[in-house]
Design an enzyme around this catalytic site. Sequence first.
Site, PDB file in Angstrom:
ATOM      1  N   SER A  76       5.382  50.598  61.866  1.00 24.12           N
ATOM      2  CA  SER A  76       5.163  51.603  62.916  1.00 24.12           C
ATOM      3  C   SER A  76       3.965  52.509  62.677  1.00 24.12           C
ATOM      4  O   SER A  76       3.637  53.333  63.540  1.00 24.12           O
ATOM      5  CB  SER A  76       6.419  52.469  63.081  1.00 24.12           C
ATOM      6  OG  SER A  76       7.420  51.773  63.789  1.00 24.12           O
ATOM      7  N   LYS A  79       1.450  52.804  65.387  1.00 21.42           N
ATOM      8  CA  LYS A  79       1.507  53.788  66.483  1.00 21.42           C
ATOM      9  C   LYS A  79       0.427  54.863  66.371  1.00 21.42           C
ATOM     10  O   LYS A  79       0.169  55.586  67.342  1.00 21.42           O
ATOM     11  CB  LYS A  79       2.894  54.424  66.541  1.00 21.42           C
ATOM     12  CG  LYS A  79       4.011  53.445  66.911  1.00 21.42           C
ATOM     13  CD  LYS A  79       5.358  54.152  67.004  1.00 21.42           C
ATOM     14  CE  LYS A  79       6.479  53.230  67.486  1.00 21.42           C
ATOM     15  NZ  LYS A  79       6.966  52.312  66.457  1.00 21.42           N
ATOM     16  N   SER A 136       9.352  57.894  66.603  1.00 24.05           N
ATOM     17  CA  SER A 136       8.797  56.539  66.522  1.00 24.05           C
ATOM     18  C   SER A 136       9.415  55.592  67.546  1.00 24.05           C
ATOM     19  O   SER A 136       9.670  54.420  67.260  1.00 24.05           O
ATOM     20  CB  SER A 136       8.988  55.968  65.113  1.00 24.05           C
ATOM     21  OG  SER A 136       8.163  54.855  64.894  1.00 24.05           O
TER      22      SER A 136
END
Length: 398
Positions: A76, A79, A136
């Site tokens: 993640s 991101k 997230s």
Amino acid sequence: MKKIFSIAMAILIVFTAAMTAEGERLTTPEELGKIKKAADVDPNLTISAKSAILIERSTGTVIFEHDADKQMPPASITKIMTLLLVFEAMDEGKFTMETEISASEHACSMGGSQIWLEPGEVFTVNELLKAAAISSANDACVALGEAVSGSEEAFVELMNARAAELGMKNTVFKNCTGLDAEGHLSTARDIAVMSAELLSHPEIKNYSTVWMDSLRGGETELTNTNRLVRFYKGCTGLKTGSTDEAGCCLSASAERDGMELVSVTLGSPNTDERFAAGRKLLDYGFANFALVRMTPPEEYLAPIAVSHGTEETVQPVCQETPAFLLKKGQRDGVEQSVYLPEKLEAPIKSGDVIGRVTVTLNGGEIGGYDIVAAEDVPRMGLLSALKKLFFEAVRTAP
């Protein structure tokens, strides 16, 4: 009569010089730039991560690195690029924080971390940023990407294009969430680059420093996946990530005494080791280094004589002074040397580079910055020469 003749001869000499004497323009030294190399690192500094890097954000100076160019799944931490492109889209006027976005079926189909969007459910950009940056949420990231580019596929193309612009040579994005996908890879160095770029948008800290928040009128609670936000002094973010393939990853940023560090660790074996590694690197940076900002040496910036100009001198100034990352205790070894010509040739424009300040540390050059002209000095023509001599004659007349 003799005085009139003298004035006429002076005008002729000035006019001839203005028409024929072009002179040599000052050749500026080659741009030195900032040195960006790994500093001497404590050999006992070890962390539990397969790949890592620690940089100072504003200068890009590398303080520590370990297999920083090893390609790995970024989870993640992906991101960070998604968030960067959303802020850049807002800078371009594509939408605002209050723009409402309707969730698509594709966005709602994401697995992993999410806020359980329903098709057609409407959230503002601000609310989706909260979900993406704090907890997230994969579905929120896809919804934001679709708002920027129309589809996740088009948005991923934009992500890769932006990565290339930033010099992220070892990064390939396959999605905007960081879910494991074949060929979806990055490196600690590349992640540090995009982290530093995202932090250049101060608005991100309105989200990345929040420990807890909520959506849907308090029904959906958001808790930051980065525990350093709560427990590390000066933490400014930035993003966690973990998947089966990536292990536990972290891009952690913190600011103290005007210096902001970015620590990236990839492939830690568990969550505790991930945060321990990030904390250890940040602690090392803050304990051993300081950001030293240069002060222009004004006492050496006296006006410079100008030949064949409408003004006799031009004022040199330093428009922008750099900062250098130094080991604590090295400040006394920093010296600045000013290089300016004795005379310049008109015409000169405001902002023209006319000199250089070289910065050395213990006698070794570490960088420098330009000295520029503070104002325009046009080349003297016949009309301006006549005008100048006329007023000089009037001023000195008995």
